[in-house]
Design a protein around this motif. Structure first.
Motif, short mmCIF file in Angstrom:
data_model
loop_
_atom_site.label_atom_id
_atom_site.label_comp_id
_atom_site.label_asym_id
_atom_site.label_seq_id
_atom_site.Cartn_x
_atom_site.Cartn_y
_atom_site.Cartn_z
N TYR A 1 0.85 -1.20 0.00
CA TYR A 1 0.00 0.00 0.00
C TYR A 1 0.88 1.24 0.00
CZ TYR A 1 -3.04 3.70 1.62
OH TYR A 1 -3.71 4.89 1.74
N GLU A 2 1.94 1.21 0.80
CA GLU A 2 2.84 2.35 0.91
C GLU A 2 3.45 2.69 -0.45
OE1 GLU A 2 6.52 2.84 3.70
OE2 GLU A 2 4.80 2.20 4.91
N ASP A 3 3.87 1.67 -1.21
CA ASP A 3 4.43 1.91 -2.55
C ASP A 3 3.38 2.48 -3.49
OD1 ASP A 3 6.89 0.92 -1.76
OD2 ASP A 3 6.55 -1.08 -2.62
N GLY A 4 2.17 1.96 -3.42
CA GLY A 4 1.09 2.45 -4.27
C GLY A 4 0.74 3.90 -3.94
N GLN A 5 0.70 4.22 -2.66
CA GLN A 5 0.40 5.59 -2.24
C GLN A 5 1.51 6.54 -2.68
OE1 GLN A 5 -2.25 6.86 -1.30
NE2 GLN A 5 -2.05 8.36 0.31
N ARG A 6 2.76 6.12 -2.53
CA ARG A 6 3.89 6.95 -2.93
C ARG A 6 3.84 7.21 -4.44
NH1 ARG A 6 7.43 4.16 -0.55
NH2 ARG A 6 7.55 5.42 1.32
N HIS A 7 3.52 6.18 -5.22
CA HIS A 7 3.43 6.32 -6.68
C HIS A 7 2.29 7.29 -7.04
CE1 HIS A 7 3.65 5.25 -10.90
NE2 HIS A 7 2.34 5.08 -10.88
N TRP A 8 1.16 7.16 -6.39
CA TRP A 8 0.01 8.03 -6.66
C TRP A 8 0.34 9.49 -6.35
CZ3 TRP A 8 -4.11 9.15 -9.12
CH2 TRP A 8 -5.02 10.08 -8.64
N LEU A 9 0.98 9.72 -5.22
CA LEU A 9 1.34 11.08 -4.84
C LEU A 9 2.34 11.67 -5.82
CD1 LEU A 9 1.60 10.63 -0.97
CD2 LEU A 9 -0.20 11.81 -2.24
N LYS A 10 3.28 10.87 -6.32
CA LYS A 10 4.24 11.35 -7.31
C LYS A 10 3.52 11.70 -8.61
CE LYS A 10 8.14 11.93 -7.39
NZ LYS A 10 8.87 13.23 -7.29
N LEU A 11 2.56 10.91 -9.04
CA LEU A 11 1.79 11.18 -10.25
C LEU A 11 1.09 12.53 -10.14
CD1 LEU A 11 -0.22 8.75 -12.33
CD2 LEU A 11 -1.44 10.69 -11.41
N VAL A 12 0.43 12.78 -9.02
CA VAL A 12 -0.28 14.04 -8.82
C VAL A 12 0.71 15.21 -8.77
CG1 VAL A 12 -1.76 15.34 -7.24
CG2 VAL A 12 -2.26 12.94 -7.73
N GLU A 13 1.83 15.01 -8.10
CA GLU A 13 2.87 16.05 -8.04
C GLU A 13 3.37 16.40 -9.45
OE1 GLU A 13 7.50 16.50 -6.54
OE2 GLU A 13 6.29 14.84 -5.78
N GLN A 14 3.63 15.39 -10.27
CA GLN A 14 4.10 15.64 -11.64
C GLN A 14 3.04 16.34 -12.48
OE1 GLN A 14 5.12 11.57 -12.45
NE2 GLN A 14 7.28 11.89 -11.94
N MET A 15 1.79 15.96 -12.32
CA MET A 15 0.71 16.63 -13.05
C MET A 15 0.64 18.10 -12.67
SD MET A 15 -2.21 13.63 -12.81
CE MET A 15 -3.54 14.65 -13.36
N ALA A 16 0.71 18.39 -11.37
CA ALA A 16 0.62 19.78 -10.91
C ALA A 16 1.82 20.60 -11.37
CB ALA A 16 0.51 19.81 -9.39
N ALA A 17 3.02 20.02 -11.31
CA ALA A 17 4.23 20.75 -11.69
C ALA A 17 4.26 21.07 -13.17
CB ALA A 17 5.47 19.95 -11.30
N SER A 18 3.59 20.27 -14.00
CA SER A 18 3.63 20.49 -15.45
C SER A 18 2.47 21.36 -15.97
CB SER A 18 3.66 19.15 -16.19
OG SER A 18 2.49 18.41 -15.97
N LEU A 19 1.64 21.88 -15.08
CA LEU A 19 0.53 22.74 -15.51
C LEU A 19 0.97 23.94 -16.35
CD1 LEU A 19 -1.83 22.71 -12.40
CD2 LEU A 19 -2.25 21.70 -14.65
N PRO A 20 2.12 24.58 -16.07
CA PRO A 20 2.51 25.74 -16.89
C PRO A 20 2.86 25.38 -18.34
CG PRO A 20 3.72 25.73 -14.81
CD PRO A 20 3.00 24.42 -14.92
N TYR A 21 2.99 24.09 -18.65
CA TYR A 21 3.43 23.68 -19.98
C TYR A 21 2.27 23.18 -20.84
CZ TYR A 21 7.68 24.38 -17.53
OH TYR A 21 8.66 24.98 -16.79
#
Length: 118
Positions: A50-70
């Motif tokens: 679960y911890e790995d899945g949660q970490r992966h999900w949080l990274k996905l959302v972080e990457q989506m948010a960081a790329s909004l200016p592009y």
């Protein structure tokens, strides 16, 4: 935002009470729908824990948010789209885009002035 043995949820203490715009709730609903769709379709590699899945999900959302200016506009339908894949280099960002409306895919390069980020 990292799950740990002390905090398996990965949720930090927060107060978003001053950001209760309609868009805030739309984002919450969209994230919830996305996680359910990902789980339902079993896309991507399965997490060992679960911890790995949660970490992966949080990274996905972080990457989506960081790329909004592009964001880039679809040449076929004009819709605003964001990268679904990126490759970052010293000089900029190469993005691969996929329009959800008309399914067109393309690439776009953005030069990034790294001095702006220092």
């Amino acid at each position: 935002m990292n799950p740990s043995s002390e905090n398996k949820t990965g949720v930090e203490s927060y107060d978003h009470g001053d950001r209760l715009l309609p868009e805030y709730f739309k984002v919450r609903e969209a994230l919830n729908e996305l996680v359910w769709a990902i789980n339902r379709n079993e896309v991507g590699p399965a997490a060992d824990t679960y911890e790995d899945g949660q970490r992966h999900w949080l990274k996905l959302v972080e990457q989506m948010a960081a790329s909004l200016p592009y964001a880039d506009g679809c040449e076929k339908c004009g819709r605003t789209c964001w990268p679904v894949k990126t490759k970052v280099s010293d000089g900029g960002l190469d993005g691969t885009y996929a329009c959800p409306s008309c399914r067109v895919q393309w690439t776009c390069y953005y030069a990034v002035n790294l001095a702006d980020f220092e």
